[in-house]
Design an enzyme around this catalytic site. Structure first.
Site, short mmCIF file in Angstrom:
data_model
loop_
_atom_site.label_atom_id
_atom_site.label_comp_id
_atom_site.label_asym_id
_atom_site.label_seq_id
_atom_site.Cartn_x
_atom_site.Cartn_y
_atom_site.Cartn_z
N LYS A 53 -43.97 -18.86 8.74
CA LYS A 53 -44.41 -18.72 7.06
C LYS A 53 -45.27 -17.26 7.14
CE LYS A 53 -45.06 -23.84 6.47
NZ LYS A 53 -45.64 -24.82 6.48
N GLN A 97 -52.01 -26.36 7.13
CA GLN A 97 -50.76 -26.87 7.75
C GLN A 97 -51.42 -28.40 8.03
OE1 GLN A 97 -47.88 -25.74 7.93
NE2 GLN A 97 -46.80 -27.03 9.52
N ASP A 120 -48.98 -25.82 -1.94
CA ASP A 120 -48.47 -27.07 -1.31
C ASP A 120 -48.17 -28.15 -2.44
OD1 ASP A 120 -47.41 -27.09 1.34
OD2 ASP A 120 -49.44 -27.44 1.93
N1 GUN Z 1 -46.29 -29.83 7.65
C1 GUN Z 1 -44.95 -29.93 7.48
N2 GUN Z 1 -44.42 -29.43 6.34
C2 GUN Z 1 -45.43 -28.91 5.86
C3 GUN Z 1 -45.83 -28.49 4.45
O1 GUN Z 1 -44.80 -28.08 3.75
N3 GUN Z 1 -46.97 -28.05 4.15
C4 GUN Z 1 -47.95 -28.49 4.96
N4 GUN Z 1 -49.26 -27.78 4.48
N5 GUN Z 1 -47.93 -28.82 6.23
C5 GUN Z 1 -46.78 -29.30 6.52
#
Ligand code: GUN
Length: 299
Positions: A53, A97, A120
């Protein structure tokens, strides 16, 4: 012949638009799009995702900030970082995350993110906008938004008359996915681990979306002939055929056998995965545009 949906290619077309939008914002408004990603602890898979990311954010020309915190970080310390990023006008998107270490209560942390920066889509404001059908002013969770784009490329904007089954009911994926499908006029069933006769339920689906986290659980005899199958799972399994100690990634769908009955299917890797990161970039540049009063539509 089954159509294998190329998530990499569709994600690349989203990224192209994101890059153009972030360059235009910088040139016309002097604003550099900013994304902050916070990771707590040392889960290797989470670190891999977060690194991807942050890298992509840089590649899109963003101001990319990563906060890497030790497992022992307290609730208060994490909350303080979110508060600081909420107030930082150079940051337009904040992503914490998940999962967080067990001693941290996730919900108050997630809800503390300003809705305008909640890339998110987990804040109750954004979840509520999606639930009430407002797709214009909120932010939608990245993986369902990406999966929906793949479905739209196959079926178009209007899913009237189609039966969709989503396996999984998480706030991050299953619930928003169901809302997006419903908004597009599909008839939606949300199935989960307590669903009775799950294979029978799945067999009714014209669009089957699997997000269960169980390697290759969805078999060919769960799938209606001609269905579209979207595989959201990313599971690492042992692959002794590749040598001792080797592993490989598989989805929640038994890809080879399901390819025999479905009309279109996403592969793992290379399906929904690349879309998640692309939609995160899209949400961030949309949030940056909104911060100067500009509306931006990327998909
Ligand atoms: N963990 C796995 N997928 C995601 C996501 O799309 N966002 C976040 N914040 N954590 C994750």
């Amino acid at each position: 012949m089954v159509q294998v949906i190329d998530g990499k290619q569709i994600a690349a077309s989203v990224i192209d638009k994101v890059k153009a939008a972030s360059a235009a914002l910088e040139a016309q408004n002097g604003v550099k799009t900013g994304l902050a990603v916070i990771i707590v602890g040392d889960d290797p898979a989470s670190h891999t995702y977060v690194a991807a990311k942050s890298r992509m954010a840089k590649d899109c020309g963003f101001n990319s900030v990563q906060h890497t915190l030790p497992t022992g970080t307290s609730q208060e310390e994490l909350a303080a970082i979110v508060k600081m990023l909420n107030a930082d006008e150079n940051i337009h998107g904040i992503l914490v995350q998940l999962p967080l270490p067990r001693h941290i209560i996730s919900e108050p942390i997630i809800q503390a993110i300003r809705p305008e920066k909640d890339v998110d889509g987990l804040n109750i404001v954004n979840a509520g906008k999606l639930a009430t059908g407002d797709l214009e002013t909120g932010l939608v969770s990245c993986t369902p938004a990406g999966a929906m784009l793949l479905i739209r490329r196959t079926h178009g904007e209007d899913l009237s008359g189609l039966d969709a089954v989503v396996i999984g009911r998480s706030n991050l994926f299953g619930k928003p996915m169901a809302q997006l499908l419903l908004n597009a006029n599909a008839t939606v069933t949300v199935a989960h681990s307590r669903t009775k006769k799950l294979p029978d339920v799945c067999r009714g689906a014209d669009i089957l979306v699997a997000a269960v986290g169980r390697p290759e659980m969805v078999k060919a005899d769960w799938v209606k002939r001609g269905a579209t199958v979207i595989d959201v799972g990313i599971n690492r399994i042992d692959a002794p055929e590749r040598g001792e100690g080797k592993t490989r990634l598989v989805g929640d769908v038994a890809f080879t056998e399901v390819s025999e009955v479905s009309q279109s299917i996403t592969p793992v890797p290379g399906g929904v995965g690349p879309m998640t990161i692309a939609m995160l970039m899209a949400n961030t540049v949309i949030a940056a545009h909104r911060s100067v009063g500009r509306a931006l539509k990327i998909f």
